[in-house]
Enzyme design. Structure first.
Site, PDB file in Angstrom:
ATOM      1  N   ASP A 285       9.106  15.341  14.698  1.00 31.63           N
ATOM      2  CA  ASP A 285      10.230  15.537  13.498  1.00 31.63           C
ATOM      3  C   ASP A 285      10.822  14.104  13.881  1.00 31.63           C
ATOM      4  O   ASP A 285      11.494  13.691  14.640  1.00 31.63           O
ATOM      5  CB  ASP A 285      11.133  16.482  14.033  1.00 31.63           C
ATOM      6  CG  ASP A 285      12.344  17.005  12.804  1.00 31.63           C
ATOM      7  OD1 ASP A 285      11.697  16.414  11.799  1.00 31.63           O
ATOM      8  OD2 ASP A 285      12.989  17.676  13.081  1.00 31.63           O
TER       9      ASP A 285
ATOM     10  N   LYS B 213      13.505  23.639  12.082  1.00 34.93           N
ATOM     11  CA  LYS B 213      14.449  22.588  12.212  1.00 34.93           C
ATOM     12  C   LYS B 213      15.482  22.778  12.858  1.00 34.93           C
ATOM     13  O   LYS B 213      16.205  21.672  13.731  1.00 34.93           O
ATOM     14  CB  LYS B 213      14.766  22.250  10.808  1.00 34.93           C
ATOM     15  CG  LYS B 213      15.696  21.273  10.503  1.00 34.93           C
ATOM     16  CD  LYS B 213      15.065  19.895  10.776  1.00 34.93           C
ATOM     17  CE  LYS B 213      14.400  19.224   9.600  1.00 34.93           C
ATOM     18  NZ  LYS B 213      13.957  18.039   9.666  1.00 34.93           N
TER      19      LYS B 213
ATOM     20  N   LYS C  87      21.367  13.016   1.241  1.00 37.25           N
ATOM     21  CA  LYS C  87      21.604  14.116   2.204  1.00 37.25           C
ATOM     22  C   LYS C  87      23.272  13.952   2.822  1.00 37.25           C
ATOM     23  O   LYS C  87      23.661  12.915   2.940  1.00 37.25           O
ATOM     24  CB  LYS C  87      20.653  14.285   3.465  1.00 37.25           C
ATOM     25  CG  LYS C  87      21.225  15.454   4.197  1.00 37.25           C
ATOM     26  CD  LYS C  87      19.922  15.691   5.390  1.00 37.25           C
ATOM     27  CE  LYS C  87      19.865  14.561   6.248  1.00 37.25           C
ATOM     28  NZ  LYS C  87      18.843  14.766   7.249  1.00 37.25           N
TER      29      LYS C  87
END
Length: 563
Positions: free
Chosen positions: A304, A353, A394
């Site tokens: 990630d 996540k 974001k």
């Protein structure tokens, strides 16, 4: 093509031979044991290493799984824009292509001290690294749109830049990819018009064929595979399914449904001898993949990308705990509107996540037994919402509540607007560049006859990952500056240079100055001056006496004191 590093070491412990730099390096560590009475016994340990680093930089290609997504199209566009040295006009003025946000291309490291003070050089100058402009891209995507249309769909780059890039990207089309609706959100089905079919064994064989095809047609020395596709749900790890390399390969042959697409890509990459990097949070690297990588001596890394909120969190929590302040509650809220956000709106994908984001504070909390009892942790909550309007921009909002001395409370509230793909793209480049360099580094410990490379689990890349994958029985480090120091100091070891410790002992010595009269004599002189003036009856006259003393030259004071 790639330039050689501008750093060359002059030392009897370092030699440049036949295209390699070979260094003798003394690694110093500290062993701590606890005696029966609770006393800690500390023992300095020294280990002699020899590092051997190949200086020639190979021709490298990168294959992206999810090439047509926001990250894939953005990183491809960035390399082309930099390769062509493009400029474009925005409302703020003229913008020039750059690699800001890249550890290797836009950060510097302290090399040492020179006549003018500290000397800093770009990290990429320590050792020869692949130039990002030289990296060739290919890859797979479940969407068939070409890279130019994918770039437009992503809405990340300025329109005037997109217009210049379109002619260079519209001929780039992703290869068909693996689509399994059991592992990603159902809302992704509308994009899935470019998919492979067949058994899992057939899919692995096709991916391997694609890798060989790209390598041969592009005349590449190395190919690195990187997953930047949708977040998958977690796979079940089961005995007989994926717990060993043998069982995993047998499960693929038997077409077991619980083998995830990302794991199929990882297996294909390892079998082709190509490093595989997982840029998403799912558990791609089930035990069978890790064993397969070890057997084949192929590097894997993940998990990630660590780009925005989590990177900041790893700094803030490290600062608080290191300062003796006790974080008691950390609440992180995100909303984003790109396809990643759409996929994460499904509960199972969000859970992957959430796990990745939540573990980032664990090692920093565990390091301070003064603040936290065994097993105690701050309350830590992570929320992600899909808001289409914000697109790739974001929003991340965090609240850090901490306990101070005597029951005091401290709260830090932060709002962070992250350009998601523009933060992830340079991380993709850094992962490829650093993974390739690590493949050229070998070492041996005193007493070993043969050189060998790093462990197949390439934990050196932890700085770039939210949930670092590490070899078995290895401590997990999430503190950002410790992770960065690891990269920098390993590269220094390859050059026979000591770690940067910031002690600056050479500047901590007592300085020898020109002889001056003792302090008591200076005080005596001061009193004599005061007596020679009228008695001070206010502040102004007192200041006058002091100024009179101060105005006397050092020579006068010295001669007066020594007479």
């Amino acid at each position: 093509m790639s330039k050689m590093a501008s750093v060359r070491v002059s030392s009897p412990a370092v030699k440049y031979v036949d295209g390699y730099v070979i260094s003798d390096y003394r690694y110093q560590s500290t062993k701590v044991t606890e005696s029966g009475n609770g006393q800690l016994m500390v023992e300095p340990v020294e280990t002699q290493y020899t590092f051997k680093t190949q200086l020639a930089v190979p021709k490298v290609g990168c294959m992206l799984v999810g090439w047509g997504g926001n990250n894939g199209s953005t990183v491809t566009a960035a390399v082309i824009a930099n390769r062509l040295a493009l400029t474009w006009t925005t409302k703020e003025g003229t913008q020039t292509a750059n690699y800001y946000g890249s550890l290797t291309q836009a950060s510097t490291v302290l090399l040492g001290s020179g006549s003018g003070g500290d000397v800093y050089v770009p990290l990429s100058n320590l050792l020869p690294m692949v130039e990002p402009n030289d990296i060739l891209f290919d890859g797979w995507d479940i969407s068939s749109v070409n890279l130019a249309d994918a770039m437009e769909r992503a809405q990340v780059l300025d329109w005037s830049l997109q217009q210049q890039l379109r002619p260079h990207m519209e001929s780039m089309k992703p290869r068909p990819s693996i689509y399994d609706p059991a592992f990603i959100a159902a809302n992704q089905s509308a994009r899935a018009d470019n998919v492979l079919t067949g058994s899992k064994q057939k899919l692995v064989l096709q991916i391997r064929k694609d890798i060989r095809d790209f390598k041969e047609k592009s005349n590449l020395d190395k190919v690195i595979i990187l997953w930047t596709a949708n977040t998958e749900r977690y796979s079940n790890v089961e005995e007989g399914l994926n717990d060993t390399a043998k069982n995993l390969l047998q499960s693929i042959i038997m077409d077991k449904s619980e083998v995830a697409p990302s794991t199929l890509f990882a297996v294909a990459s390892v079998l082709e001898g190509c490093c595989f990097i997982n840029g998403s949070p799912q558990n791609t690297f089930v035990p069978g993949v890790i064993e397969l990588a070890n057997i084949n001596k192929v590097h894997i890394a993940g998990d990630d990308f660590k780009s925005g909120q989590t990177k900041v969190k790893s700094v803030i929590v490290d600062f608080l705990v290191s300062a003796g302040i006790k974080p008691t509650s950390i609440v992180s809220y995100n909303h984003l509107g790109n396809n990643d956000g759409l996929n994460l709106s499904a509960p199972q994908q969000f859970r992957s996540k959430e796990i990745s984001k939540s573990g980032v504070i664990d090692d920093m909390v565990a390091a301070n037994a003064v603040l936290y009892r065994s097993g105690e942790k701050p309350d830590h909550s992570v929320v992600i919402k899909y808001v289409p309007y914000v697109g790739d921009s974001k929003r991340a909002m965090d609240e850090y509540s901490s306990e101070l001395m005597l029951g005091g409370r401290n709260t830090i509230v932060m709002h962070n607007t992250c350009e998601d793909s523009l933060l992830a793209a340079p991380i993709i480049l850094d992962l490829v560049i650093l993974a390739e360099l690590c493949q050229r580094i070998q070492f041996k410990v005193d007493g070993e006859k043969a050189f060998h490379g790093f462990n197949s689990v390439l934990s050196v890349l932890s700085y770039l990952c939210k949930a670092p994958l590490v070899p078995a029985s290895t401590p997990v480090v999430n503190a950002l500056f410790r992770q960065r120091a690891c990269i920098e100091n390993i590269f220094r070891a390859c050059l026979g240079l000591a770690p940067v410790n910031h002690m600056l002992l050479e500047h901590k010595h007592v300085r020898e100055y020109v002889a001056a009269p003792p302090v008591d004599r200076l005080l005596s002189e001061h009193q004599e001056v005061l007596k020679s003036e009228e008695a001070p009856d206010d502040v102004a006259s007192a200041s006058h006496c002091l100024e009179s003393f101060a105005s006397r030259s050092p020579q006068t004071v010295l001669s007066s004191s020594s007479s």
